[in-house]
Design an enzyme around this catalytic site. Structure first.
Site, short mmCIF file in Angstrom:
data_model
loop_
_atom_site.label_atom_id
_atom_site.label_comp_id
_atom_site.label_asym_id
_atom_site.label_seq_id
_atom_site.Cartn_x
_atom_site.Cartn_y
_atom_site.Cartn_z
NE ARG A 182 -121.97 -32.66 83.05
CZ ARG A 182 -122.39 -33.42 82.01
NH1 ARG A 182 -122.98 -32.90 80.95
NH2 ARG A 182 -122.25 -34.72 82.04
CB SER A 255 -118.88 -34.04 89.34
OG SER A 255 -119.24 -35.38 89.15
CD GLU A 352 -120.43 -30.90 86.75
OE1 GLU A 352 -119.58 -31.60 86.14
OE2 GLU A 352 -121.47 -31.36 87.23
#
Ligand SMILES: Cc1cc2nc3c(=O)[nH]c(=O)nc-3n(C[C@H](O)[C@H](O)[C@H](O)COP(=O)(O)OP(=O)(O)OC[C@H]3O[C@@H](n4cnc5c(N)ncnc54)[C@H](O)[C@@H]3O)c2cc1C
Length: 358
Positions: A182, A255, A352
């Protein structure tokens, strides 16, 4: 008679040409449906538009932020006191690249899911497990989107972006993008690069990978031993639909937190305390731990609601907000989850979702 300085006229011409709007509410441009106005806002349909917009912001000495579908963003209640560029560069081209692969060159403003659908329709392998992720092509390398055992970095050949420091467009090969979980150089050097085009290299032949737990279960139930490319895409879409909130009706960015990577010693200690805890070894020796499991089983916080904000009842890693929720509430809620995880496990959780504030 009033004289208008030449510089102001230039700026006026630019803002008319680019259709730079003022005080544009950002809530409708994000899937959280939260956030105050952008002081300036424009849609960029070409690389020239991006250049001009950035010049406008430099002249005004204000920060710039580029957005795509707003599906990984939480905008501050006060809005963004700078220029928001909504990237809408279109175009998808498929180019034969020899016996084994096809290159797909796509404008940053293309819808990611459309690209995946077209690739699978043409029988190309590499992005099928990334089906149904909301957002744009331009954002795909930024956080190196991933799902069901795959990261987009495995399929990216080249990224073209404006370097706002030098005001030149530059190309980055896959290894120059510094991809990790990520993360990428575009996220690491936040705000420096504006992606205008991404080239993906997909395989003409292959075997669709259904080894991820949820997909194994899906095909097991249906007694399909060797699923095709199209079947894997369909499975991913259905599994996601069953597990994740539909952003068209919920305020969410999927998320909210990253799954933490912890060292082996730390994982051993947690395993002693929570024998069921899952962990997946990474190439660098660290262990990736599913944070949704920790929030649910260790912190007992799956479905937790504080005011207008909750962890999603089917997947605790996902934060959902009711209409009327504020960014302040969401941040407060996220901090509470992070505090609980830290207290129980010693893990410092990272968000995130990107925070848009200026
Ligand atoms: C229901 C739901 C499920 C999701 N599931 C997943 C998932 O499975 N896996 C996953 O990885 N993500 C997932 N996400 C997060 C999100 O879909 C991805 O991060 C997506 O890539 C964001 O794309 P976007 O165009 O909406 O980017 P935005 O949210 O608009 O922007 C995100 C970041 O990228 C930057 N950015 C956007 N466009 C550009 C550009 N052209 N150049 C430079 N920087 C840019 C922005 O400045 C910002 O920092 C999910 C989100 C939702 C709402």
């Amino acid at each position: 008679m009033t004289y208008i300085p030449i510089q102001s006229l230039d700026r006026l011409r630019l803002s008319i040409k680019m259709n730079i709007q003022e005080y544009v509410p950002l809530a409708k441009y994000t899937t959280f449906k939260i956030g105050g106005p952008a002081r300036y806002f424009c849609a960029a349909k070409s690389e020239d538009d991006i250049l001009e917009a950035v010049r406008f912001a430099k002249e005004k000495k204000i920060p710039v932020m580029v957005i795509g579908g707003g599906s990984n963003l939480l905008v501050s209640d006060a809005g963004f006191n700078g220029l928001i560029i909504r990237c809408g560069i279109k175009g998808i081209e498929f180019k034969d690249a020899g016996k084994r692969s096809v290159l797909i060159e796509a404008g940053a403003g293309e819808d990611w899911e459309d690209l995946v659908a077209q690739a699978v329709e043409r029988g190309l392998y590499g992005v099928e497990n990334l089906s149904a992720i909301p957002g744009t092509v331009g954002a795909s390398p930024v956080q190196n989107i991933g799902a069901y055992g795959f990261d987009v970095s495995g399929s990216i050949d080249m990224v073209r972006a404006l370097d706002t420091k030098t005001m030149k467009f530059v190309k980055f090969s896959n290894s120059e993008c510094n991809f990790s979980y990520r993360n990428s150089r575009f996220k690491h050097e936040k705000g420096r690069y504006i992606v205008s085009k991404v080239t993906y290299r997909l395989a003409k032949e292959g075997k669709a990978d259904a080894s991820y737990k949820d997909l194994v279960e899906y095909f097991g139930k249906r007694k399909i031993a060797d699923p095709t490319l199209k079947q894997v895409r369909q499975a991913v879409i259905e599994v996601r639909k069953a597990k994740l909130p539909d952003w068209r009706s919920w305020g969410t960015a999927g998320s909210f937190f990253k799954n933490p990577l912890i060292d082996a010693e730390h994982f051993k200690r947690l395993k002693r305390e929570y024998p069921e805890i899952p962990g997946f070894p990474e190439a660098d020796g660290r262990i990736k731990v599913p944070l949704g499991w920790i929030i649910d089983k260790v912190c007992n916080s799956k479905g937790l609601t504080i005011g207008n904000v909750s962890t999603y009842e089917k997947q605790a890693l996902v934060v959902v907000a009711k209409p009327g929720a504020t960014a302040t509430e969401v941040i407060g809620f996220a901090n509470e989850i992070m505090r609980r995880v830290k207290e129980k496990t010693g893990i410092q959780v990272e968000a995130e979702v990107e925070w848009a504030v200026a």
